[in-house]
Scaffold this active site. Sequence first.
Site, short mmCIF file in Angstrom:
data_model
loop_
_atom_site.label_atom_id
_atom_site.label_comp_id
_atom_site.label_asym_id
_atom_site.label_seq_id
_atom_site.Cartn_x
_atom_site.Cartn_y
_atom_site.Cartn_z
N LYS A 1 0.14 -6.78 -8.01
CA LYS A 1 -0.16 -8.05 -7.34
C LYS A 1 -1.56 -8.54 -7.67
O LYS A 1 -1.79 -9.73 -7.80
CB LYS A 1 0.00 -7.91 -5.83
CG LYS A 1 -0.26 -9.20 -5.11
CD LYS A 1 0.07 -9.07 -3.67
CE LYS A 1 -0.95 -9.61 -2.73
NZ LYS A 1 -2.18 -10.15 -3.19
N GLY B 1 -2.33 -2.11 -7.49
CA GLY B 1 -1.10 -2.89 -7.45
C GLY B 1 -1.08 -4.01 -8.48
O GLY B 1 -2.10 -4.64 -8.74
N HIS C 1 0.84 -1.20 0.00
CA HIS C 1 0.00 0.00 0.00
C HIS C 1 0.88 1.25 0.00
O HIS C 1 0.56 2.25 -0.66
CB HIS C 1 -0.90 0.01 1.24
CG HIS C 1 -1.82 -1.18 1.35
ND1 HIS C 1 -1.75 -2.08 2.39
CD2 HIS C 1 -2.82 -1.62 0.55
CE1 HIS C 1 -2.68 -3.01 2.24
NE2 HIS C 1 -3.34 -2.76 1.12
P1 AMP Z 1 -5.99 -4.60 -0.62
O1 AMP Z 1 -5.94 -3.75 0.60
O2 AMP Z 1 -5.35 -5.94 -0.47
O3 AMP Z 1 -7.36 -4.64 -1.26
O4 AMP Z 1 -5.06 -3.85 -1.68
C1 AMP Z 1 -5.26 -2.49 -2.00
C2 AMP Z 1 -4.39 -2.14 -3.17
O5 AMP Z 1 -3.03 -2.39 -2.83
C3 AMP Z 1 -4.69 -2.98 -4.42
O6 AMP Z 1 -4.58 -2.18 -5.57
C4 AMP Z 1 -3.60 -4.01 -4.39
O7 AMP Z 1 -3.27 -4.51 -5.66
C5 AMP Z 1 -2.44 -3.21 -3.82
N1 AMP Z 1 -1.45 -4.10 -3.24
C6 AMP Z 1 -1.66 -5.09 -2.33
N2 AMP Z 1 -0.50 -5.74 -2.07
C7 AMP Z 1 0.45 -5.16 -2.86
C8 AMP Z 1 1.84 -5.38 -3.05
N3 AMP Z 1 2.50 -6.34 -2.40
N4 AMP Z 1 2.50 -4.59 -3.92
C9 AMP Z 1 1.85 -3.61 -4.59
N5 AMP Z 1 0.54 -3.35 -4.45
C10 AMP Z 1 -0.16 -4.11 -3.60
#
Ligand code: AMP
Length: 270
Positions: A148, A146, A36
């Site tokens: 990911k 991200g 994040h």
């Molecule tokens: P989440 O909180 O898991 O829904 O993720 C929120 C955002 O952070 C999404 O766009 C994810 O793709 C991004 N994200 C989560 N993990 C990573 C990571 N390791 N590297 C880059 N972006 C990430």
Amino acid sequence: MTTTRTIHELRKALDPLGAGADVGLVPTMGALHGGHEALVRRARAECDVVALSIFVNPAQFGPGEDLERYPRDLEQDLLLAEDWGVDLVFAPSVEEMYPEGFATWVDVEGLGGTLEGAARPGHFRGVATVCLKLFNLVGPRRAYFGQKDAQQAALVERMVRDLNLELEIRLVPTARDEDGLALSSRNELLSTEEREAARALPRALAAGERAHRAGGDAAEAARSLLAEERRLRPDYIRVERLDGRVYLLAAVRAGSTRLIDNVLLEGAVE
Ligand code: AMP
């Protein structure tokens, strides 16, 4: 940093910025980590105002998934967000986002039903709907996603094009732990042994990438390496084109936790 919990508070905080403000939005489900942070840092470098949403969106969890167990720590998240230079946090309740009578959903056909969409029916309907709501509420010029979750980013990009939304989707490379495991809020749910086993996932993807560069079968190479780690149960390991790039994508289970990751085979994420 301004923290808002309701749509009314959010509008009050955004109002003084005026129409056309250069706002970058980073949508998250909280339990913030270095992945994040990478998104926020990119937004900070490119936008005048950085908004971060924190919302564990029940609509993107299926029955029997990990909605209840999903890590939540708003207090810690707010400290990190402030430290990273976020200007505005929007952390609404479920009732605020889905009040009684809520009945409108966004379905992205095709992409919404493959890979993660096939494994998690309804998942991307929840993702697309909450992203459209957040875009409408915040009115960002850019939104940061991200690599990911490459399929999620491609799906949101599809929605932006199909519905003529006036914002740019920015993709940020995957942030990883020292041993290669992609940072994820779900990593907190892993036992010590599962965490150790999980290292096989990035190693398998790296083996796939090497095989691809040598003219071989990326998915096959990754599959055979993953087969050596009995503590992981593979769901899919596939090569797919998403939004003009070719990825090797994988989903595995470590105990009751589902992990996803990918590497780029063709194209770039800058
Ligand atoms: P989440 O909180 O898991 O829904 O993720 C929120 C955002 O952070 C999404 O766009 C994810 O793709 C991004 N994200 C989560 N993990 C990573 C990571 N390791 N590297 C880059 N972006 C990430």
